[in-house]
Design a protein around this motif. Sequence first.
Motif, PDB file in Angstrom:
ATOM      1  N   TYR A  23       0.831  -1.209   0.000  1.00  0.00           N
ATOM      2  CA  TYR A  23       0.000   0.000   0.000  1.00  0.00           C
ATOM      3  C   TYR A  23       0.863   1.256   0.000  1.00  0.00           C
ATOM      4  O   TYR A  23       0.612   2.201  -0.763  1.00  0.00           O
ATOM      5  CB  TYR A  23      -0.917  -0.025   1.215  1.00  0.00           C
ATOM      6  CG  TYR A  23      -1.695   1.253   1.435  1.00  0.00           C
ATOM      7  CD1 TYR A  23      -1.293   2.180   2.399  1.00  0.00           C
ATOM      8  CD2 TYR A  23      -2.818   1.547   0.689  1.00  0.00           C
ATOM      9  CE1 TYR A  23      -1.991   3.343   2.612  1.00  0.00           C
ATOM     10  CE2 TYR A  23      -3.534   2.719   0.889  1.00  0.00           C
ATOM     11  CZ  TYR A  23      -3.117   3.609   1.846  1.00  0.00           C
ATOM     12  OH  TYR A  23      -3.813   4.772   2.039  1.00  0.00           O
ATOM     13  N   GLY A  26       2.455   1.776  -3.267  1.00  0.00           N
ATOM     14  CA  GLY A  26       1.505   2.351  -4.226  1.00  0.00           C
ATOM     15  C   GLY A  26       1.331   3.846  -4.028  1.00  0.00           C
ATOM     16  O   GLY A  26       1.274   4.609  -5.009  1.00  0.00           O
ATOM     17  N   ARG A  27       1.235   4.289  -2.755  1.00  0.00           N
ATOM     18  CA  ARG A  27       1.139   5.728  -2.483  1.00  0.00           C
ATOM     19  C   ARG A  27       2.369   6.453  -3.002  1.00  0.00           C
ATOM     20  O   ARG A  27       2.272   7.529  -3.621  1.00  0.00           O
ATOM     21  CB  ARG A  27       1.018   5.970  -0.977  1.00  0.00           C
ATOM     22  CG  ARG A  27      -0.320   5.618  -0.368  1.00  0.00           C
ATOM     23  CD  ARG A  27      -0.318   5.912   1.118  1.00  0.00           C
ATOM     24  NE  ARG A  27      -0.099   7.336   1.368  1.00  0.00           N
ATOM     25  CZ  ARG A  27       0.425   7.824   2.484  1.00  0.00           C
ATOM     26  NH1 ARG A  27       0.825   7.003   3.440  1.00  0.00           N
ATOM     27  NH2 ARG A  27       0.577   9.121   2.652  1.00  0.00           N
ATOM     28  N   SER A  29       4.367   5.459  -5.415  1.00  0.00           N
ATOM     29  CA  SER A  29       4.357   5.441  -6.878  1.00  0.00           C
ATOM     30  C   SER A  29       3.431   6.506  -7.442  1.00  0.00           C
ATOM     31  O   SER A  29       3.763   7.193  -8.413  1.00  0.00           O
ATOM     32  CB  SER A  29       3.938   4.053  -7.369  1.00  0.00           C
ATOM     33  OG  SER A  29       3.906   4.010  -8.780  1.00  0.00           O
ATOM     34  N   ASP A  30       2.252   6.670  -6.821  1.00  0.00           N
ATOM     35  CA  ASP A  30       1.306   7.693  -7.292  1.00  0.00           C
ATOM     36  C   ASP A  30       1.901   9.093  -7.144  1.00  0.00           C
ATOM     37  O   ASP A  30       1.773   9.937  -8.040  1.00  0.00           O
ATOM     38  CB  ASP A  30      -0.003   7.606  -6.507  1.00  0.00           C
ATOM     39  CG  ASP A  30      -0.765   6.329  -6.819  1.00  0.00           C
ATOM     40  OD1 ASP A  30      -0.474   5.716  -7.866  1.00  0.00           O
ATOM     41  OD2 ASP A  30      -1.638   5.945  -6.008  1.00  0.00           O
ATOM     42  N   LEU A  31       2.544   9.346  -6.012  1.00  0.00           N
ATOM     43  CA  LEU A  31       3.115  10.664  -5.762  1.00  0.00           C
ATOM     44  C   LEU A  31       4.275  10.941  -6.721  1.00  0.00           C
ATOM     45  O   LEU A  31       4.423  12.062  -7.237  1.00  0.00           O
ATOM     46  CB  LEU A  31       3.593  10.763  -4.312  1.00  0.00           C
ATOM     47  CG  LEU A  31       3.751  12.169  -3.731  1.00  0.00           C
ATOM     48  CD1 LEU A  31       2.448  12.935  -3.834  1.00  0.00           C
ATOM     49  CD2 LEU A  31       4.202  12.095  -2.285  1.00  0.00           C
ATOM     50  N   GLY A  33       4.536   9.680  -9.663  1.00  0.00           N
ATOM     51  CA  GLY A  33       3.923   9.928 -10.968  1.00  0.00           C
ATOM     52  C   GLY A  33       3.439  11.356 -11.119  1.00  0.00           C
ATOM     53  O   GLY A  33       3.631  11.981 -12.167  1.00  0.00           O
ATOM     54  N   ARG A  34       2.808  11.900 -10.054  1.00  0.00           N
ATOM     55  CA  ARG A  34       2.357  13.296 -10.095  1.00  0.00           C
ATOM     56  C   ARG A  34       3.546  14.242 -10.222  1.00  0.00           C
ATOM     57  O   ARG A  34       3.522  15.205 -11.003  1.00  0.00           O
ATOM     58  CB  ARG A  34       1.563  13.610  -8.840  1.00  0.00           C
ATOM     59  CG  ARG A  34       0.187  12.960  -8.805  1.00  0.00           C
ATOM     60  CD  ARG A  34      -0.409  12.971  -7.408  1.00  0.00           C
ATOM     61  NE  ARG A  34      -0.369  14.302  -6.816  1.00  0.00           N
ATOM     62  CZ  ARG A  34      -0.582  14.526  -5.514  1.00  0.00           C
ATOM     63  NH1 ARG A  34      -0.818  13.508  -4.710  1.00  0.00           N
ATOM     64  NH2 ARG A  34      -0.537  15.755  -5.053  1.00  0.00           N
ATOM     65  N   ASP A 229      -2.769  10.964   5.541  1.00  0.00           N
ATOM     66  CA  ASP A 229      -3.883  10.340   4.845  1.00  0.00           C
ATOM     67  C   ASP A 229      -5.154  10.727   5.597  1.00  0.00           C
ATOM     68  O   ASP A 229      -5.117  11.540   6.517  1.00  0.00           O
ATOM     69  CB  ASP A 229      -3.689   8.812   4.818  1.00  0.00           C
ATOM     70  CG  ASP A 229      -4.340   8.172   3.592  1.00  0.00           C
ATOM     71  OD1 ASP A 229      -5.333   8.745   3.091  1.00  0.00           O
ATOM     72  OD2 ASP A 229      -3.877   7.103   3.156  1.00  0.00           O
TER      73      ASP A 229
END
Length: 270
Positions: A23, A26-27, A29-31, A33-34, A229
């Motif tokens: 998890y 994933g957080r 990776s998303d950050l 990506g942004r 979060d």
Amino acid sequence: LTMMIQETLAGMRVVQAFGMERYEAGRFSDLVGRYLRVMRRSFRVRAVSSPLMEVLGAAGIAAAIWWVGGRILVGQIEPAKFFSFIAAVMLLYQPVKQLGRVGQTVVAGLAASERVFEVLDAVSPVEDRGTRVLPPFQEAIRFERVGFSYDGERPVLRDFGLEIRRGEVIALVGGSGGGKTTVANLLPRFWDPSSGRVTIDGVDLREATLASLRAQLAIVTQDTVLFNDTVRANIAYGRPEIPLRDVERAARLADAHDFISALPRPHGAH
């Protein structure tokens, strides 16, 4: 991005205890990506503007050389004026200096990445070699003649024995440095005992997979860790699938529901 890395590393034991490594990855990776999308837009602007200015500058210099050279040959411009032109050409060194700064930035980034990968590539003191999947807890947890030392010399625990049967509430009381935290850390296998063994229903923890072991544990650490979060994600950490009513019940039992309800709610948040 730096803040998220810092809080995740600071709360590493909480992440591991609840099996939330994927998890958090994933957080992250998303950050990333942004951040990458923002930087791409920035570099696109730089990539267009810099070559355009270089082409315009080169074209202007070529036209100036052609024009000045012709006038010098026919005697219309003094040679001294040509040196003034050369001084203007020296201004072209600025782009070269900027390239040097880019190189420095790359070197600094490489140095920072080395420090990050030192953490990512660090070898865990506990190897996940177990193959048995622990069934739900039924009988007892046992510490059987457990010995442990952090430095390999001074023992923190020596021939420690303890049995915790299902339904019992056990408290370890003693002075600082007596080994209370060490005993607690041996159960989720943050460390392995130097001698003896820890078992759940007769199964040596080293024979079980870390995921099946830690899925049965809930830990309240000495240092409170709040992740950046939602309140719900923090309360239901490790159990994101549980319904909202159970999250609210946990908040009421912890006497936290009233002040949580008073918090401002972002659009779409629960």
